[in-house]
Design a protein around this motif. Structure first.
Motif, mmCIF file in Angstrom:
data_model
loop_
_atom_site.group_PDB
_atom_site.id
_atom_site.type_symbol
_atom_site.label_atom_id
_atom_site.label_comp_id
_atom_site.label_asym_id
_atom_site.label_seq_id
_atom_site.Cartn_x
_atom_site.Cartn_y
_atom_site.Cartn_z
ATOM 1 N N GLY A 170 0.828 -1.191 0.000
ATOM 2 C CA GLY A 170 0.000 0.000 0.000
ATOM 3 C C GLY A 170 0.864 1.242 0.000
ATOM 4 O O GLY A 170 2.098 1.171 0.034
ATOM 5 N N ILE A 171 0.214 2.378 0.007
ATOM 6 C CA ILE A 171 0.942 3.654 0.006
ATOM 7 C C ILE A 171 1.797 3.783 1.272
ATOM 8 O O ILE A 171 2.890 4.325 1.231
ATOM 9 N N GLY A 172 1.317 3.246 2.390
ATOM 10 C CA GLY A 172 2.071 3.310 3.641
ATOM 11 C C GLY A 172 3.388 2.567 3.557
ATOM 12 O O GLY A 172 4.409 3.031 4.063
ATOM 13 N N THR A 173 3.377 1.428 2.906
ATOM 14 C CA THR A 173 4.600 0.634 2.754
ATOM 15 C C THR A 173 5.619 1.370 1.885
ATOM 16 O O THR A 173 6.804 1.415 2.212
ATOM 17 N N LEU A 174 5.144 1.958 0.800
ATOM 18 C CA LEU A 174 6.054 2.686 -0.087
ATOM 19 C C LEU A 174 6.607 3.939 0.589
ATOM 20 O O LEU A 174 7.801 4.228 0.496
ATOM 21 N N LEU A 175 5.744 4.671 1.289
ATOM 22 C CA LEU A 175 6.222 5.852 2.001
ATOM 23 C C LEU A 175 7.163 5.466 3.140
ATOM 24 O O LEU A 175 8.106 6.192 3.442
ATOM 25 N N ASN A 176 6.916 4.319 3.760
ATOM 26 C CA ASN A 176 7.800 3.808 4.810
ATOM 27 C C ASN A 176 9.214 3.662 4.269
ATOM 28 O O ASN A 176 10.178 4.112 4.882
ATOM 29 N N MET A 177 9.333 3.047 3.098
ATOM 30 C CA MET A 177 10.650 2.860 2.473
ATOM 31 C C MET A 177 11.367 4.188 2.283
ATOM 32 O O MET A 177 12.538 4.314 2.614
ATOM 33 N N VAL A 178 10.673 5.148 1.736
ATOM 34 C CA VAL A 178 11.290 6.414 1.354
ATOM 35 C C VAL A 178 11.560 7.308 2.565
ATOM 36 O O VAL A 178 12.683 7.791 2.758
ATOM 37 N N ILE A 179 10.540 7.533 3.383
ATOM 38 C CA ILE A 179 10.653 8.522 4.457
ATOM 39 C C ILE A 179 11.593 8.066 5.571
ATOM 40 O O ILE A 179 12.438 8.838 6.030
ATOM 41 N N ILE A 180 11.472 6.826 6.002
ATOM 42 C CA ILE A 180 12.354 6.363 7.082
ATOM 43 C C ILE A 180 13.804 6.356 6.616
ATOM 44 O O ILE A 180 14.697 6.818 7.335
ATOM 45 N N ALA A 181 14.058 5.868 5.414
ATOM 46 C CA ALA A 181 15.436 5.854 4.897
ATOM 47 C C ALA A 181 15.980 7.275 4.790
ATOM 48 O O ALA A 181 17.129 7.541 5.160
ATOM 49 N N TRP A 182 15.166 8.197 4.302
ATOM 50 C CA TRP A 182 15.596 9.591 4.152
ATOM 51 C C TRP A 182 15.876 10.228 5.510
ATOM 52 O O TRP A 182 16.932 10.852 5.698
ATOM 53 N N MET A 183 14.951 10.075 6.462
ATOM 54 C CA MET A 183 15.141 10.670 7.791
ATOM 55 C C MET A 183 16.367 10.069 8.488
ATOM 56 O O MET A 183 17.193 10.791 9.041
ATOM 57 N N LEU A 184 16.448 8.769 8.469
ATOM 58 C CA LEU A 184 17.553 8.068 9.121
ATOM 59 C C LEU A 184 18.886 8.528 8.541
ATOM 60 O O LEU A 184 19.793 8.932 9.269
ATOM 61 N N GLY A 185 18.997 8.489 7.228
ATOM 62 C CA GLY A 185 20.248 8.881 6.579
ATOM 63 C C GLY A 185 20.613 10.336 6.806
ATOM 64 O O GLY A 185 21.757 10.657 7.135
ATOM 65 N N SER A 186 19.647 11.228 6.667
ATOM 66 C CA SER A 186 19.960 12.653 6.802
ATOM 67 C C SER A 186 20.307 13.033 8.238
ATOM 68 O O SER A 186 21.205 13.841 8.469
#
Length: 144
Positions: free
Chosen positions: A90-106
């Motif tokens: 779902g959209i939550g799974t896709l956003l999970n991939m992007v947002i958590i990786a982005w926040m964690l990395g930055s």
């Protein structure tokens, strides 16, 4: 046999995995940002990490890939494995991939680890709190 509801229905809960209700999406994004921030706190405290992040850290260190990107790659590989069991994200799974990786990395790139044990312990407690709170927030956003 009755179905047991584990995740409560909240005012922002969407009706499906692809319901793009703005309130639901806003709460979802907020929860995922908090989750990524909590994971970053745990890494910066350098006293332990969650299993998913430990895998990302290890591969990141071995392959020379930034932590956020490695987290995204591992999430993508896990998502590709869903094809064999015929599960659609779902959209939550896709956003999970992007947002958590982005926040964690930055966050990990932007801040240095604290030097004192007390600061590291406090950062660990904050990270655990944020991951728990964020999970409670974002898991209530979409109903399957």
């Amino acid at each position: 046999m009755s179905k047991i509801k584990v995740i409560p229905i909240m005012p922002w809960t969407a009706s499906s995995f692809w319901d793009l209700n703005p309130k639901s999406l806003l709460v979802l994004v907020f929860g995922l940002i908090l989750f990524g921030l909590g994971e970053a706190c745990l890494i910066l405290a350098n006293l332990g990490s969650t299993p998913w992040t430990v895998l990302s850290q290890g591969l990141s260190a071995q392959l020379g890939v930034p932590l956020g990107m490695m987290t995204f790659i591992i999430s993508g590989m896990a998502l590709l494995s869903w094809i064999s069991i015929k599960v659609r994200p779902g959209i939550g799974t896709l956003l999970n991939m992007v947002i958590i990786a982005w926040m964690l990395g930055s966050m990990v790139e932007a801040f240095d680890s604290p030097k004192t044990l007390l600061a590291r312990c406090l950062l660990t407690i904050l990270g655990i709190f944020l991951v728990g709170l964020a999970s409670a927030i974002y898991l209530t956003c979409h109903l399957g």
